[in-house]
Write a protein that holds these residues in place. Sequence first.
Motif, mmCIF file in Angstrom:
data_model
loop_
_atom_site.group_PDB
_atom_site.id
_atom_site.type_symbol
_atom_site.label_atom_id
_atom_site.label_comp_id
_atom_site.label_asym_id
_atom_site.label_seq_id
_atom_site.Cartn_x
_atom_site.Cartn_y
_atom_site.Cartn_z
ATOM 1 N N MET A 1 0.838 -1.197 0.000
ATOM 2 C CA MET A 1 0.000 0.000 0.000
ATOM 3 C C MET A 1 0.875 1.250 0.000
ATOM 4 N N LYS A 2 0.646 2.135 -0.982
ATOM 5 C CA LYS A 2 1.390 3.372 -1.079
ATOM 6 C C LYS A 2 0.804 4.394 -0.100
ATOM 7 N N LEU A 3 1.647 4.892 0.786
ATOM 8 C CA LEU A 3 1.213 5.890 1.757
ATOM 9 C C LEU A 3 1.676 7.291 1.371
ATOM 10 N N ILE A 4 2.919 7.399 0.911
ATOM 11 C CA ILE A 4 3.452 8.665 0.372
ATOM 12 C C ILE A 4 4.136 8.307 -0.938
ATOM 13 N N GLU A 5 3.532 8.704 -2.066
ATOM 14 C CA GLU A 5 3.971 8.218 -3.368
ATOM 15 C C GLU A 5 4.974 9.125 -4.065
ATOM 16 N N SER A 6 5.086 10.378 -3.648
ATOM 17 C CA SER A 6 5.995 11.297 -4.334
ATOM 18 C C SER A 6 6.567 12.293 -3.335
ATOM 19 N N GLY A 7 7.654 12.952 -3.753
ATOM 20 C CA GLY A 7 8.280 13.941 -2.888
ATOM 21 C C GLY A 7 9.646 13.498 -2.416
ATOM 22 N N MET A 8 10.160 14.201 -1.420
ATOM 23 C CA MET A 8 11.520 13.954 -0.936
ATOM 24 C C MET A 8 11.625 12.745 -0.024
ATOM 25 N N VAL A 9 10.492 12.240 0.429
ATOM 26 C CA VAL A 9 10.451 11.035 1.262
ATOM 27 C C VAL A 9 9.297 10.173 0.775
ATOM 28 N N LEU A 10 9.549 8.892 0.589
ATOM 29 C CA LEU A 10 8.535 7.963 0.099
ATOM 30 C C LEU A 10 8.232 6.935 1.182
ATOM 31 N N LEU A 11 6.976 6.454 1.211
ATOM 32 C CA LEU A 11 6.584 5.500 2.241
ATOM 33 C C LEU A 11 5.533 4.555 1.688
ATOM 34 N N ASP A 12 5.766 3.267 1.886
ATOM 35 C CA ASP A 12 4.736 2.288 1.562
ATOM 36 C C ASP A 12 4.710 1.211 2.631
ATOM 37 N N LEU A 13 3.629 0.466 2.678
ATOM 38 C CA LEU A 13 3.438 -0.569 3.691
ATOM 39 C C LEU A 13 3.084 -1.874 3.008
ATOM 40 N N ASP A 14 3.916 -2.913 3.235
ATOM 41 C CA ASP A 14 3.680 -4.223 2.638
ATOM 42 C C ASP A 14 2.565 -4.955 3.374
ATOM 43 N N ASP A 15 2.053 -5.991 2.736
ATOM 44 C CA ASP A 15 1.010 -6.800 3.349
ATOM 45 C C ASP A 15 1.494 -7.495 4.616
ATOM 46 N N ASP A 16 2.837 -7.724 4.710
ATOM 47 C CA ASP A 16 3.373 -8.413 5.887
ATOM 48 C C ASP A 16 3.686 -7.452 7.038
#
Length: 267
Positions: A1-16
């Motif tokens: 799941m993409k939480l922060i998709e663009s910019g100077m910091v990116l964040l996503d969360l895997d299913d695990d």
Amino acid sequence: MKLIESGMVLLDLDDDGVAHLRLNRPEAANGMNVPFLRALYDAVMVATGQRGLRALLLTGEGSHFCAGGDVKTFAAKGEALPDYLREATAWLQNVAQGLLALPVPVITAVHGFAAGGGGLGLVCASDLVVAAESARFMSGAVRVGMAPDAGSSATLPQLVGVRKAMEILLLNPTLTATEAAEIGLITRVVPDDELQRTALDMARTVADGAPRALGATKRLVWSGLGHRVEAQLPEEARTVSELSGTADAREGLAAVLERRRPTFTGT
């Protein structure tokens, strides 16, 4: 799941349950300025609020994990630098505190340089650190007439001992990954092409564990020195701001940009 998709910091969360937090300023070696630090703090807070979070993996895009403060931005501030660094240091300290207080383990993967209060500070605020064989570690603060921050003046001595911390902070050696592992600064060294896989495997191993037990263990370990870290942060911020207004700080920044040896006068 993409939480922060663009910019100077990116964040996503895997299913695990593994959140992947990526420093995304590769053109500046992930150097830290105020907008970057604000984005990084926001990302840490977003990760903290995820119900399914079980581990956080911190990496850097580009050739380096993090080269520390954005020297070009700092040098351009001139006499306004103390006020700018007061704000930047506050955000960096918020980031460090956020990582230390995160209720899940933080695994950091280092390639290239981890330098300055930003790079080395993030390493010191992590729970587990995997480094590529070619990675290098350096403090660098006094090299530009400033002082360490991100709580590293408290966390680094706890990790490597007072004498070794003094050597790192005062003499500014560039440590190899192997040297960093030998003194306890990092957890493990792996071949460059195995860094991302190893770090992700470690994060998934953590995520597979008992979340409450792992979170409690992290809290207990850090709380043993946490009061010392928190007490140190205001003094770090005051010192960095004060030193940034000196002629030596301006000379140090100029020397870095001009790729020459600085001449400090004590003013």
